[in-house]
Write a protein that holds these residues in place. Sequence first.
Motif, mmCIF file in Angstrom:
data_model
loop_
_atom_site.group_PDB
_atom_site.id
_atom_site.type_symbol
_atom_site.label_atom_id
_atom_site.label_comp_id
_atom_site.label_asym_id
_atom_site.label_seq_id
_atom_site.Cartn_x
_atom_site.Cartn_y
_atom_site.Cartn_z
ATOM 1 N N VAL A 217 -13.862 2.995 -48.570
ATOM 2 C CA VAL A 217 -14.271 3.833 -49.706
ATOM 3 C C VAL A 217 -15.632 3.383 -50.225
ATOM 4 O O VAL A 217 -16.528 4.203 -50.437
ATOM 5 C CB VAL A 217 -13.209 3.799 -50.830
ATOM 6 C CG1 VAL A 217 -13.751 4.385 -52.118
ATOM 7 C CG2 VAL A 217 -11.955 4.550 -50.388
ATOM 8 N N ILE A 218 -15.809 2.090 -50.406
ATOM 9 C CA ILE A 218 -17.089 1.587 -50.925
ATOM 10 C C ILE A 218 -18.210 1.829 -49.910
ATOM 11 O O ILE A 218 -19.294 2.307 -50.273
ATOM 12 C CB ILE A 218 -16.981 0.098 -51.303
ATOM 13 C CG1 ILE A 218 -16.084 -0.057 -52.534
ATOM 14 C CG2 ILE A 218 -18.368 -0.500 -51.564
ATOM 15 C CD1 ILE A 218 -15.767 -1.491 -52.906
ATOM 16 N N GLY A 219 -17.967 1.529 -48.639
ATOM 17 C CA GLY A 219 -18.999 1.715 -47.621
ATOM 18 C C GLY A 219 -19.412 3.166 -47.445
ATOM 19 O O GLY A 219 -20.587 3.471 -47.284
ATOM 20 N N SER A 220 -18.424 4.067 -47.500
ATOM 21 C CA SER A 220 -18.701 5.485 -47.242
ATOM 22 C C SER A 220 -19.072 6.260 -48.494
ATOM 23 O O SER A 220 -20.040 7.012 -48.492
ATOM 24 C CB SER A 220 -17.471 6.148 -46.612
ATOM 25 O OG SER A 220 -17.111 5.506 -45.422
ATOM 26 N N LEU A 221 -18.298 6.102 -49.550
ATOM 27 C CA LEU A 221 -18.442 6.962 -50.727
ATOM 28 C C LEU A 221 -19.283 6.363 -51.855
ATOM 29 O O LEU A 221 -19.628 7.077 -52.797
ATOM 30 C CB LEU A 221 -17.064 7.346 -51.263
ATOM 31 C CG LEU A 221 -16.156 8.081 -50.271
ATOM 32 C CD1 LEU A 221 -14.796 8.358 -50.897
ATOM 33 C CD2 LEU A 221 -16.815 9.360 -49.783
ATOM 34 N N VAL A 222 -19.600 5.079 -51.760
ATOM 35 C CA VAL A 222 -20.456 4.461 -52.781
ATOM 36 C C VAL A 222 -21.801 4.052 -52.164
ATOM 37 O O VAL A 222 -22.854 4.525 -52.591
ATOM 38 C CB VAL A 222 -19.762 3.242 -53.439
ATOM 39 C CG1 VAL A 222 -20.695 2.558 -54.427
ATOM 40 C CG2 VAL A 222 -18.468 3.667 -54.121
#
Length: 155
Positions: free
Chosen positions: A59-64
Motif C-alpha cells: 500500500v505504501i509503495g504503490s498508493l503513497v
Amino acid sequence: MMSRVKQGIAAGFIATVAVSILEAVNLLFAKVFDPFPEIVARMFLLGDNLAAGWAIHFVIGSLVMGPLFALLYERLPTKTPETRGILFAVAAWVAMMLIITMMGDPRTFSGSAGFGTFAWMLITHMIFGGVMGNVFARLLAREKRAGFIHGAPAH
C-alpha cells in the motif's frame, strides 16, 4: 491517457514488486537481515505479523510513494529519472529511520537488526527508487508518443 498519479501508482507498484522479490529471497533463503515487512508491521504496532507487513508495504509503495513521486518528479534536482527516483527513495528512507527512532519498536535496534539491516533497507530503497524512476519515465515517454501519434494531422 493515464494521469500522472496513475502513472505513479503503476511505477510504485512495479518497484514494490521488484524490491519484494529481493526481500522474499532474504526472508526465505538468506535470512541475513530482519525482513522489511516485519519491521513495517512493528512500526504500525502489529507485532511480527508478516502478512500485515507485506500488505502495508504494498500500500505504501504503490498508493503513497508512487503518487507522491509523480507529483514531485519535475521538482527533484537531478537529471535522470533513475537518480530522481533514488533521491526520492533515500529521502523516504531517512524519514522512515526518523519514524523508527521516534516511534518504532525498540527491538528494531537490537538482536539481528542493526547496521546491516539499515544498510539493506537503504539499498532496497535505492533499488525501489531506481526502478520507480525508470518505469515512470517510460510511462511518460509512452504517453508523449501516443499524444504525438494521435495529434498528427490527417492526410
